[in-house]
Design a protein around this motif. Structure first.
Motif, PDB file in Angstrom:
ATOM      1  N   GLU A 194      -7.907 -45.943  10.263  1.00  0.00           N
ATOM      2  CA  GLU A 194      -6.705 -46.539   9.672  1.00  0.00           C
ATOM      3  C   GLU A 194      -6.929 -46.841   8.194  1.00  0.00           C
ATOM      4  O   GLU A 194      -8.073 -46.868   7.711  1.00  0.00           O
ATOM      5  CB  GLU A 194      -6.334 -47.827  10.421  1.00  0.00           C
ATOM      6  N   ILE A 195      -5.828 -47.081   7.484  1.00  0.00           N
ATOM      7  CA  ILE A 195      -5.891 -47.454   6.077  1.00  0.00           C
ATOM      8  C   ILE A 195      -6.742 -48.714   5.942  1.00  0.00           C
ATOM      9  O   ILE A 195      -6.602 -49.671   6.692  1.00  0.00           O
ATOM     10  CB  ILE A 195      -4.479 -47.727   5.501  1.00  0.00           C
ATOM     11  N   GLY A 196      -7.663 -48.696   4.973  1.00  0.00           N
ATOM     12  CA  GLY A 196      -8.537 -49.847   4.747  1.00  0.00           C
ATOM     13  C   GLY A 196      -9.886 -49.741   5.436  1.00  0.00           C
ATOM     14  O   GLY A 196     -10.807 -50.498   5.114  1.00  0.00           O
ATOM     15  N   ASP A 197     -10.011 -48.817   6.393  1.00  0.00           N
ATOM     16  CA  ASP A 197     -11.299 -48.629   7.076  1.00  0.00           C
ATOM     17  C   ASP A 197     -12.320 -48.001   6.119  1.00  0.00           C
ATOM     18  O   ASP A 197     -11.969 -47.175   5.273  1.00  0.00           O
ATOM     19  CB  ASP A 197     -11.152 -47.718   8.292  1.00  0.00           C
ATOM     20  N   GLU A 198     -13.564 -48.388   6.292  1.00  0.00           N
ATOM     21  CA  GLU A 198     -14.655 -47.755   5.551  1.00  0.00           C
ATOM     22  C   GLU A 198     -15.349 -46.764   6.465  1.00  0.00           C
ATOM     23  O   GLU A 198     -15.738 -47.112   7.578  1.00  0.00           O
ATOM     24  CB  GLU A 198     -15.649 -48.802   5.038  1.00  0.00           C
ATOM     25  N   ILE A 199     -15.485 -45.527   6.017  1.00  0.00           N
ATOM     26  CA  ILE A 199     -16.115 -44.498   6.848  1.00  0.00           C
ATOM     27  C   ILE A 199     -17.196 -43.782   6.046  1.00  0.00           C
ATOM     28  O   ILE A 199     -17.134 -43.699   4.818  1.00  0.00           O
ATOM     29  CB  ILE A 199     -15.086 -43.470   7.377  1.00  0.00           C
ATOM     30  N   GLU A 200     -18.187 -43.290   6.767  1.00  0.00           N
ATOM     31  CA  GLU A 200     -19.271 -42.539   6.128  1.00  0.00           C
ATOM     32  C   GLU A 200     -18.927 -41.056   6.155  1.00  0.00           C
ATOM     33  O   GLU A 200     -18.674 -40.491   7.221  1.00  0.00           O
ATOM     34  CB  GLU A 200     -20.602 -42.791   6.824  1.00  0.00           C
ATOM     35  N   VAL A 201     -18.929 -40.437   4.998  1.00  0.00           N
ATOM     36  CA  VAL A 201     -18.554 -39.033   4.883  1.00  0.00           C
ATOM     37  C   VAL A 201     -19.546 -38.308   3.976  1.00  0.00           C
ATOM     38  O   VAL A 201     -20.219 -38.920   3.142  1.00  0.00           O
ATOM     39  CB  VAL A 201     -17.128 -38.876   4.308  1.00  0.00           C
TER      40      VAL A 201
END
Length: 285
Positions: free
Chosen positions: A51-58
């Motif tokens: 979702e918007i605002g989530d921090e993800i590792e890419v």
């Protein structure tokens, strides 16, 4: 926010949905790239439930138009790594190597020791070219070893990447930073270029060259192998037909250890009164 690192994993915040002009259909997410601006993550790589605002590792690299793009694909290596990669195609400028993400990794002709061929694999170093700001590979790996390698001690464990065969044995890359050598008489199993192995520091020479082995040295290795040998006896009717008179090559072929290590392990089991020893073999008590 600090600058992103190309050719590496980054933790980025989801900023907004990317929508196509005209029909408003989503085609991915825009991630906050700080000074790099918005970074696109194409829809096929978007994890479910994000979702918007989530921090993800890419993993961030450059797309066909040399723009930063984010993916959840897992590359075989990152910028700064040495790796063993297969050549997937060649054009008039150089070779392209498969490294686990959609866009292949470019290796220009000037960075090849010999012309790369489709289907063959090569040890290369991956880095960001300072002039073009592109991720590239170089087969001239000796140019990219650390000028200040770690301080090693005999017996210390290390990660090894098998580099190339020589008359003395195999050159290896130690802990992704410096060259080493495993001598032929220290190799008790089949290895080849591209293998990643656990190894051990044997000697650091005065000129900084590093000798490695593929097994712990001394009594510790013999003690570890003693347990392997004990299990072998239990699994094979309580007997082994290799003894003090056996050829070293026969021992190496069966157990991938030297005759010296085998004899130490036999001695250890004998002292523990677990086996009887004869000139042509050993047996469980």
């Amino acid at each position: 926010m600090s600058k992103i690192t190309l050719g590496a994993y980054n933790k980025l915040t989801v900023q907004k949905v990317a929508l196509r002009e005209g029909n408003g259909e989503p085609f991915g997410l825009y991630l906050d790239g700080g000074r790099e601006g918005e970074i696109l993550m194409p829809q096929k790589y978007v994890p479910e439930g994000v979702e918007i605002g989530d921090e993800i590792e890419v993993f961030v690299y450059l797309d066909q138009e040399e723009r930063p793009v984010a993916t959840t694909e897992k590359p075989l290596a990152q910028a700064g790594d040495f790796a063993y990669l297969e050549c997937s195609w060649v054009n008039e400028y150089g070779a392209f190597l498969s490294w686990g993400v959609t866009k292949d990794l470019f290796c220009p002709f000037r960075e090849q020791k010999k012309r790369m061929e489709v289907g063959n694999s090569y040890i290369v170093h991956i880095h960001l070219d300072e002039e073009t700001y592109r991720l590239v590979a170089s087969a001239k790996v000796e140019h990219y070893f650390s000028e200040t390698p770690p301080i090693y001690h005999p017996g210390q464990e290390a990660d090894l990447l098998v580099w190339q065969k020589t008359d003395l044995g195999f050159k290896v890359i130690v802990d992704n930073c410096c060259p080493g050598l495993v001598y032929e008489d220290q190799i008790f199993r089949y290895i080849h270029t591209g293998d990643r192995l656990k190894g051990y520091i044997s000697t650091v020479r005065a000129d900084g060259k590093i000798d490695c082995t593929l097994q712990p040295s001394g009594q510790k290795h013999a003690e570890d192998f003693a347990e392997v040998l004990l299990q072998y006896l239990k699994d094979n009717g309580g007997a082994c037909d290799l003894g003090d008179k056996s050829e070293a090559e026969d021992i190496k072929r069966r157990f991938q250890v030297s005759k010296k290590v085998y004899k130490r392990a036999v001695g250890d089991l004998y002292k523990r009164r677990l086996i009887t020893v004869g000139p042509l073999g050993i047996k469980l008590v």
